[in-house]
Design an enzyme around this catalytic site. Structure first.
Site, mmCIF file in Angstrom:
data_model
loop_
_atom_site.group_PDB
_atom_site.id
_atom_site.type_symbol
_atom_site.label_atom_id
_atom_site.label_comp_id
_atom_site.label_asym_id
_atom_site.label_seq_id
_atom_site.Cartn_x
_atom_site.Cartn_y
_atom_site.Cartn_z
ATOM 1 N N GLU A 294 36.096 39.292 41.395
ATOM 2 C CA GLU A 294 36.888 39.034 42.610
ATOM 3 C C GLU A 294 35.886 38.596 43.662
ATOM 4 O O GLU A 294 35.116 39.400 44.188
ATOM 5 C CB GLU A 294 37.639 40.307 43.033
ATOM 6 C CG GLU A 294 38.771 40.022 44.010
ATOM 7 C CD GLU A 294 38.304 39.955 45.458
ATOM 8 O OE1 GLU A 294 38.043 38.816 45.915
ATOM 9 O OE2 GLU A 294 38.209 40.984 46.108
ATOM 10 N N CYS A 328 39.310 41.885 52.444
ATOM 11 C CA CYS A 328 38.923 41.372 51.119
ATOM 12 C C CYS A 328 39.763 40.160 50.757
ATOM 13 O O CYS A 328 39.408 39.390 49.899
ATOM 14 C CB CYS A 328 39.049 42.462 50.068
ATOM 15 S SG CYS A 328 40.711 43.071 49.836
#
Length: 594
Positions: A294, A328
């Site tokens: 990620e 994020c």
């Protein structure tokens, strides 16, 4: 009605029983976690520790400090490769025992964690705030709520998705049962970022432990202080259910620590930058372990002309300023239809002017500090590049009550207009409280603009027409979509999370993330054993008969032919070949007569 009435009564009785069971206090023990060394004696306005001056040189220690005040917090060892491998070895031994644990034991572990988190929200959020500079509200949203949601999802559905899953066996294997089994991989490794230190530890840990693995987590050098406290919570809860020691380990260090972890584990989960992600892949290729990456994003936030402008503007500001812009999956590009461009910008400016940034534990502030050293300087470089190419700053928020040593840790919330895709600000991940607003004229144009990025993590599309918003979102190259909302996907923990392009690949969270921690094994067995067993038809037994291929041709048509009559004719032919094959040849008859 005579038929339905009993069913309604039974359903109502079941619902009533379920509600009554919910009222019965669950037998979940409390745990006591030593937090004496992380409790702040005073607050961030007191001079209770010296100001830390970060060093550019990496040493054998990970130095920790409060970004909001630059007060020193302590240090942790930067583990060497041999030390990392020893930690992994101990974790591997523990996993052999834990793999045999029951789902009942694993659920009790989750309940103990959940109880502790709910009862100690303020402590958890304060630790996160001191280590990363975020406000308590942002910590509650990003750390507490997301983690509690994941735990409750695992309690409700985790076992269901890890049990063997039966699949269809197809036409040729109708006499077999087919299933998929999910077994632990062994030791999962995770290298996590600093922006959500509590959740970034708990997220991979929960999936790994519930699926029967052990896990070793390297926390960011920018958030090691909080990570080494949070792991105590996990280890204490594991001890309460009789789990072996060393099942969950947190390690600290720099690049060589992470590299040693990747080369020692059975799977790696990485949250960070694309550059480091590529190095992780290179190291992982030497042992051919599965990798989940990620790698951040540059999420588009699209506002059509038929929206409730004040409502969407409030969401937009929250999307970019949450955790000091350290999301994020942060919104970093704002595309607004030309018909509401002025009104939307004006509404955003009004909100941003009310935002106050400062030390989050020293007073009532809406935004905290920037976590990483020198990141404010990089943000200013992006802003300057945009201004040099024609952009304009229309608003900057206020920053107050900052100590002299922490000035560089703050960046005021900034709204910029007249931006375009030639500017670095619209192409590079900023990871800061900057809100660039660009206008568009048509749905086709905004789709093209949104896809003009090397990132592809998430997106948010707002329109008064849900159909229109979905049509736009369907065309965007990303892994996460929110319709008339922002980042709500992550609160739906049954959903996978991850992106495409430079945002990485693989998924964590949801069913996909849980099963990604497993060895997925396909199992086929006889359905009616021992009555019906697998037997190779005589025409294709060794030595293969002369009509062996003819038999195979007929069998294929009998099983897969598109026309029912052709399939029936093929069945007759298959039976005829089998019958002829089973009849003794004339030479065999003569031999028997002799």
């Amino acid at each position: 009605m005579a038929f339905w009435w009993p069913l309604i009564v039974i359903a109502f009785a079941c619902l009533l029983c379920k509600l009554l069971f919910m009222l019965i206090p669950s037998n979940v023990p409390s745990i006591d976690v030593d937090a004496s060394d992380v409790l702040d004696e005073g607050n961030q306005t007191k001079e209770n520790s010296f100001i830390y001056i970060p060093s550019r040189r990496q040493t054998d220690k990970v130095q920790c400090y409060e970004p909001a005040t630059m007060k020193y917090l302590g240090y942790f060892p930067a583990l060497k490769p041999d030390e990392v491998k020893e930690r992994v070895l101990q974790s591997r031994k523990a996993q052999k025992i834990w793999a045999k644990s029951s789902f009942k034991q694993r659920r009790q572990f989750l309940r103990i964690l959940l109880k502790y988190i709910i009862e100690h929200q303020e402590l958890i959020c304060e630790v996160s705030s001191r280590d990363t500079g975020k406000t308590l509200v942002d910590a509650s949203l990003g750390e507490i709520m997301t983690t509690c949601e994941k735990i409750t999802w695992l309690l409700a559905e985790g076992e269901r998705w890890l049990k063997p899953e039966y699949r269809s066996s197809g036409r040729s294997m109708f006499h077999k049962t087919s299933k998929v089994e999910f077994h632990p991989l062994g030791v999962v490794g995770a290298i996590v970022s600093w922006n959500y230190p509590f959740h970034n530890i708990f997220n991979p840990m929960l999936a790994a432990i519930f699926s029967g693995n052990s896990i070793v987590i390297k926390v960011s050098e920018h958030a090691s202080w909080s990570g080494c406290f949070y792991v105590r919570i996990i280890q204490t809860a594991l001890a309460a259910v009789g789990a072996p020691e060393n099942l969950v380990e947190v390690i600290t260090g720099f690049a060589e620590t992470g590299e040693a972890l990747v080369s020692s584990v059975d799977k790696i989960i990485f949250v960070g930058s694309p550059g480091v992600g590529k190095m992780i892949m290179k190291t992982a290729s030497e042992t051919l372990i599965p990798v989940t990456l990620e790698l951040g994003g540059k999420d588009p936030f699209i506002v059509c002309e038929d929206v409730d402008v004040p409502h969407v503007a409030q969401i937009a500001v929250r999307a970019v300023l949450q955790s000091s812009g350290q999301n994020c999956a942060g919104a970093e590009r704002f595309y607004v239809h030309k018909d509401v461009y002025s009104s939307f910008t004006a509404e955003v400016v009004k909100i941003v002017k009310s935002v106050r940034a400062g030390p989050p534990l020293a007073g009532k502030y809406d935004m905290g500090a920037i976590c990483m050293q020198e990141h404010s300087e990089r943000l200013q470089i992006l802003v300057n590049d945009a201004i040099d190419k024609g952009a304009e700053i229309v608003c900057r928020g206020t920053v107050g009550n900052i100590g002299e040593g922490a000035v560089d840790q703050y960046f005021p919330p900034t709204v910029i207009v007249n931006v375009n895709h030639k500017m670095k600000l619209m192409q590079e991940e900023a990871f800061g409280p900057i809100m660039p607003i660009m206008k568009f004229s048509s749905d086709e144009e905004v789709v093209r603009l949104a896809n003009d990025s090397r990132y592809g993590l998430g997106c948010a599309v707002f329109s008064g027409s849900k159909h229109r918003a979905k049509r736009i979102a369907l065309q965007l190259e990303c892994g996460v979509v929110a319709i008339n909302d922002f980042a709500s996907n992550y609160m739906c923990q049954s959903l996978p999370f991850g992106g495409v392009k430079d945002s990485g690949f693989g998924r964590f969270a949801g069913i996909e993330g849980l099963r990604a921690c497993c060895l997925v094994k396909s199992v086929v067995e006889d359905r009616w054993w021992p009555i019906i067993k697998t037997k190779i038809p005589k025409p294709i037994q060794y030595p293969v008969a002369a009509n062996g291929f003819e038999f195979q041709e007929s069998l294929v048509e009998a099983l897969y032919g598109l026309n029912i009559w052709d399939r029936l004719r093929a069945v007759v032919k298959v039976l005829k070949i089998l019958t002829d094959q089973n009849q003794p040849s004339p030479s065999n008859k003569k031999r028997r007569n002799d």
